[in-house]
Design an enzyme around this catalytic site. Structure first.
Site, PDB file in Angstrom:
ATOM      1  N   CYS A 140       0.866  -1.181   0.000  1.00  0.00           N
ATOM      2  CA  CYS A 140       0.000   0.000   0.000  1.00  0.00           C
ATOM      3  C   CYS A 140       0.898   1.225   0.000  1.00  0.00           C
ATOM      4  O   CYS A 140       1.697   1.408  -0.918  1.00  0.00           O
ATOM      5  CB  CYS A 140      -0.963  -0.012   1.179  1.00  0.00           C
ATOM      6  N   ARG A 174      -2.324  -0.872   5.533  1.00  0.00           N
ATOM      7  CA  ARG A 174      -3.516  -1.359   4.830  1.00  0.00           C
ATOM      8  C   ARG A 174      -3.206  -2.664   4.109  1.00  0.00           C
ATOM      9  O   ARG A 174      -4.059  -3.556   4.004  1.00  0.00           O
ATOM     10  CB  ARG A 174      -4.016  -0.301   3.846  1.00  0.00           C
TER      11      ARG A 174
END
Length: 308
Positions: free
Chosen positions: A258, A263
């Site tokens: 990410c 994430r």
């Protein structure tokens, strides 16, 4: 019923009760209902890892301890995860023993709780689970929160050396981008605008790169496609369909990335823990790749960094 059968039945009921109390509904996930019922079990340690670390002081799940992702899960000087020694001391201070079951939860759909689960995995800690739905679901259901500081006895856990097999580095993703490695799949879990290069990073974030776009060869599956409306992970069957639609079916090794690796830890968790695929997390992610000199970049929007 004979006496022997009565005894066997009683033992069976007792074993079932013990099993139910010490094992969660899933090997890697626990429900909010399960956690509230088992919240005082002595072998369970609950850790909050939120993006907004101030959430904990305003109210946390009873018996939970706070983990600060800025300092506790990373090396505060060089860009790296926490050292084995520091992470081990952190866990001992949190009362974690070698036979503890650790429940991680946090805000933002468990972004940094999933990052924490990945760090636990790197150091070979077993019995680590995520609270499915995290703070969002716990609070939406009106379950109890506490502002009391949790007091625990120091734990005795000992960590293994970091397992490099769970981690991807810049050279690993460059080899995929240059098609020197044609067997590994890259999954970019950022938003479509980040992936296309339309924006350099989401508004308000400080971790920037001076190039926009994505690693050539990566497919885009934003992390939010892995969760239901209540913040829980989708079922394994639903997840398989989400990733199979872009050619990610578990037959080839996968690297998730990410912007800074949190994430992508969420997607790493879905792919590895729920689906059982072979997955590494690239925690250098776009802030490293997009600032690296000479690496190939796919920028579909053609944006150029203007120094702001």
């Amino acid at each position: 019923m004979s006496l022997l059968k009565s005894i066997s039945y009683g033992v069976g009921v007792a074993l079932f009760a013990i099993t139910s109390a010490t094992h969660a509904a899933s090997e890697f996930l626990v429900s909010t209902e399960w956690l509230e019922k088992n919240i005082n079990e002595k072998n369970i340690r609950i850790l909050e890892v939120s993006v907004d670390t101030g959430q904990f002081e305003r109210g946390h799940i009873p018996n939970a301890s706070n983990i600060n992702w800025h300092t506790d899960l990373v090396d505060p000087v060089k860009r790296d995860i926490a050292s084995r020694e520091n992470f081990q001391q952190l866990l001992r201070n949190a009362g974690i023993n070698k036979d503890s079951t650790v429940i991680l939860y946090g805000d933002n759909n468990n972004w940094f709780a999933a990052w924490g689960a990945w760090v636990f995995d790197v150091y070979g800690v077993n019995n680590v689970k995520l609270l499915d739905g995290g703070r969002k679901k716990w609070e939406s259901e009106g379950r109890p929160l506490s502002v009391k500081q949790t007091s625990v006895k120091p734990g005795n856990i000992s960590l293994a050396e970091a397992n490099p097999a769970l981690r991807a580095y810049l050279s690993d993703v460059v080899s995929v981008a240059k098609q020197e490695n044609t067997t590994t799949k890259l999954v970019d879990i950022r938003s479509a605008d980040e992936y296309s290069g339309k924006i350099f990073a989401p508004a308000g974030v400080q971790e920037l790169s001076i190039r926009a776009g994505h690693i050539p060869g990566a497919v885009n599956v934003p992390w939010g496609q892995a969760v239901a409306a209540d913040g829980t992970f989708k079922s394994a069957e639903e997840l398989r369909k989400v990733y199979a639609a872009v050619g990610i079916d578990g037959t080839k090794p996968i690297i998730t990335y990410c912007r800074i690796g949190e994430r992508s830890s969420h997607t790493w968790f879905a792919l590895k823990k729920i689906l059982g695929y072979d997955v590494k997390n690239y925690d250098g992610s776009w802030t490293e790749y997009g600032n690296s000199v000479g690496v190939p970049v796919a920028n579909l929007s053609g944006t150029v960094w203007g120094g702001k």
